[in-house]
Design a protein around this motif. Structure first.
Motif, short mmCIF file in Angstrom:
data_model
loop_
_atom_site.label_atom_id
_atom_site.label_comp_id
_atom_site.label_asym_id
_atom_site.label_seq_id
_atom_site.Cartn_x
_atom_site.Cartn_y
_atom_site.Cartn_z
N THR A 441 -26.71 -26.12 70.63
CA THR A 441 -26.87 -27.50 71.48
C THR A 441 -25.88 -27.78 72.30
OG1 THR A 441 -27.97 -28.17 68.92
CG2 THR A 441 -26.76 -29.90 71.11
N LYS A 442 -24.87 -26.58 72.04
CA LYS A 442 -23.99 -27.22 72.49
C LYS A 442 -23.70 -26.17 74.34
CE LYS A 442 -19.50 -25.92 71.75
NZ LYS A 442 -18.42 -25.28 70.96
N GLN A 443 -25.18 -25.14 74.32
CA GLN A 443 -25.13 -24.42 75.72
C GLN A 443 -26.60 -25.04 76.09
OE1 GLN A 443 -26.89 -20.13 73.87
NE2 GLN A 443 -25.57 -20.17 72.53
N LEU A 444 -27.02 -25.68 75.37
CA LEU A 444 -28.10 -26.67 76.34
C LEU A 444 -27.01 -28.30 76.70
CD1 LEU A 444 -30.65 -27.86 76.79
CD2 LEU A 444 -31.31 -28.21 74.58
N SER A 445 -26.25 -28.20 75.74
CA SER A 445 -25.78 -30.01 77.06
C SER A 445 -25.01 -29.08 78.12
CB SER A 445 -24.65 -29.24 76.30
OG SER A 445 -25.09 -30.39 74.60
N TRP A 446 -24.65 -27.70 78.07
CA TRP A 446 -23.80 -27.24 79.64
C TRP A 446 -25.08 -27.33 80.57
CZ3 TRP A 446 -21.34 -22.52 76.64
CH2 TRP A 446 -20.14 -23.03 75.98
N VAL A 447 -25.93 -26.85 79.99
CA VAL A 447 -27.38 -27.09 81.03
C VAL A 447 -27.79 -27.96 81.85
CG1 VAL A 447 -30.21 -25.91 81.59
CG2 VAL A 447 -28.38 -24.30 80.32
N LEU A 448 -27.53 -28.92 80.93
CA LEU A 448 -27.86 -30.51 80.84
C LEU A 448 -26.38 -31.09 81.90
CD1 LEU A 448 -29.37 -32.00 78.22
CD2 LEU A 448 -30.12 -30.85 79.49
N ASP A 449 -25.74 -30.71 81.73
CA ASP A 449 -24.29 -31.03 82.37
C ASP A 449 -25.04 -29.81 84.00
OD1 ASP A 449 -23.24 -32.08 80.47
OD2 ASP A 449 -21.56 -30.80 79.63
N GLY A 450 -25.02 -28.98 84.15
CA GLY A 450 -25.21 -28.48 85.81
C GLY A 450 -26.40 -29.74 86.33
#
Length: 484
Positions: A441-450
């Motif tokens: 989920t943290k990895q997905l959150s980084w993508v969404l932050d982008g």
């Protein structure tokens, strides 16, 4: 003669309104959301004749007689297959965290599909990374490749996938490809289907579209799932169609499509393979149930849990919306949602507002430009209500944001093919993964932050200054939102 024509006109008038009355009764008594019924009544009464015809064509769920009979005959064997999965050691109900326990109970009770632990998940978020990984795994396939997509559009790296499938079929690998008839219409007109079939690839056109078929089943039911399964060991799913964005809809004026996919290994590969098997059998009548997931004597108790959720006609009514609302209601600190098409139901709209009212940070990331004019305008009609409730809306400027995801409390997430619109909730065949894995989920959150870095926030004070024609257009298209 004049009296004859007058009598004929009167008879026609009476028959038409008797027909309208009959359709009205059918609309009113059909169990479905009130907004959908009201939208259909508006169309029937405002658009004479055509409104009634439209209702007969697309007003009610109808898979067609053949598909319906096949589906009914399939329930028992597939139910038994999933019942065996409950006995697998990858299913550890006592170890399922509080974060998704309610969702697991919902899916287990309504779908019969358990949440399983032991998957290895990789998040892929660029077209080159996604398509190259798929090609690489196809090249290593030994026994069987099963695929289904809404859109396959030839060109670029998508052709590399086709070439890899041809090579796989020639070396003896069974290749089954299921493509939506409407979504992949350009592909079926190209030279690729013939080339693939001549090489031994089995290609099936799902939910074929033709004027003749419209009298026997609803035409706008679409296969919207994206699944790749290789040797029942590796699977892919997510939001991306089998397209290279550099070659897809270049003249639409919305920029390149932006997507993510998940590559997974582990027990849920067999679950995704079984969903493909279901779709394949509904279309072809051929049963190819995969083997059960391997159940080791012991597994790591710290493995995180993933729940597969198929949805669509023939599945339990409203299941994916129930999953979404359950997840949103359980949020404690934050929710970030991405979707290309945002036309929420009344209950989902209410849930988002209530969640923001209770202090949860709710972020909604939508594409600034959309390839659907009606959806684009209809979605904007919800902005002011949401902004007043405290929901943050961000418009993505980097292309058509096509990722469908929900991140809850930065601890677990939902990712798959489902848009936040009535079509995905009721009409499309979809698949989603609920992932209870903080690291993933943290990895997905980084993508969404982008995505957020490429987005412009919608400010309430500025939004309220939009002109009258803009407001009128929003409201006009919002009347059709229950049908979009």
């Amino acid at each position: 003669m004049d009296k004859f024509y007058q009598a004929l006109t009167l008879i026609g008038f009476i028959l038409y309104w008797l027909l309208v009355a009959g359709v009205t009764i059918r609309v009113v008594f059909k169990p479905r959301p009130v907004g959908v019924s009201l939208a259909w009544l508006m169309i029937i009464y405002i658009i004479p004749v055509l409104g009634v015809m439209a209702y007969f064509l697309i007003g009610e769920l109808n898979l067609g007689r053949t598909r319906g009979e096949r589906a009914r005959a399939m329930f028992t064997p597939y139910e038994e297959w999933f019942a065996q999965v409950h006995n697998c050691q990858h299913h550890q109900p006592q170890s399922i965290s509080h974060r998704i326990s309610a969702i697991h109970n919902l899916c287990s009770n309504r779908l019969g599909i358990p949440a399983l632990s032991g998957d290895t998940l990789s998040l892929l978020n660029t077209p080159a990374e996604i398509l190259t990984a798929i090609v690489r795994d196809i090249e290593k396939a030994e026994h069987e490749i099963n695929m289904e997509f809404y859109i396959w559009h030839h060109g670029g790296l998508a052709d590399s996938v086709a070439s890899a499938l041809i090579k796989a079929a020639k070396r003896g690998v069974t290749v089954n490809v299921l493509l939506d008839s409407a979504g992949s219409i350009d592909f079926f007109k190209s030279h690729w289907p013939k080339l693939l079939k001549n090489s031994g690839v089995n290609i099936v056109e799902a939910l074929s579209v033709s004027p003749f078929r419209m009298f026997f089943r609803r035409l706008d039911l679409r296969l919207h799932r994206k699944i790749v399964v290789i040797d029942n060991i590796i699977a892919y799913t997510g939001s991306m169609n089998l397209v290279d964005p550099q070659y897809f809809k270049q003249n639409s004026g919305v920029g390149q499509w932006v997507d993510v996919m998940i590559r997974l290994t582990g027990p849920n590969v067999a679950v995704l393979n079984t969903i493909h098997a279901w779709d394949w059998e509904v279309e072809t009548g051929i049963r190819e149930l995969p083997t059960q997931p391997e159940c080791p004597i012991s597994i790591d108790p710290f493995n995180h849990t993933t729940q597969v959720v198929p949805s669509g006609p023939g599945m339990p009514d409203d299941i994916i919306q129930q999953v979404l609302i359950t997840a949103i209601n359980q949020a404690r600190t934050s929710i970030t949602i991405t979707t290309p098409y945002f036309v929420p139901s009344e209950i989902l709209l209410h849930t988002l507002r209530t969640t923001a009212h209770r202090g949860v940070e709710v972020k909604l990331i939508l594409p600034k430009k959309n390839d659907s004019l009606m959806v684009s305008w209809a979605s904007k009609s919800f902005f002011e209500t949401l902004l007043k409730a405290g929901v943050q809306i961000h418009e993505f400027n980097g292309g058509l944001l096509h990722t469908k995801s929900v991140v809850i409390d930065n601890s677990h997430c939902i990712i798959g093919t489902v848009n936040l619109d009535m079509r995905s909730f009721w009409l499309n065949f979809e698949v989603s993964l609920i992932v209870d894995d903080p690291e993933f989920t943290k990895q997905l959150s980084w993508v969404l932050d982008g995505y957020l870095e490429q987005s412009t926030p919608v400010e309430l004070t500025v939004w309220q200054q939009r002109n009258l024609p803009h407001r009128f257009t929003e409201r006009f298209f919002s009347m059709f939102s229950p049908l979009l």
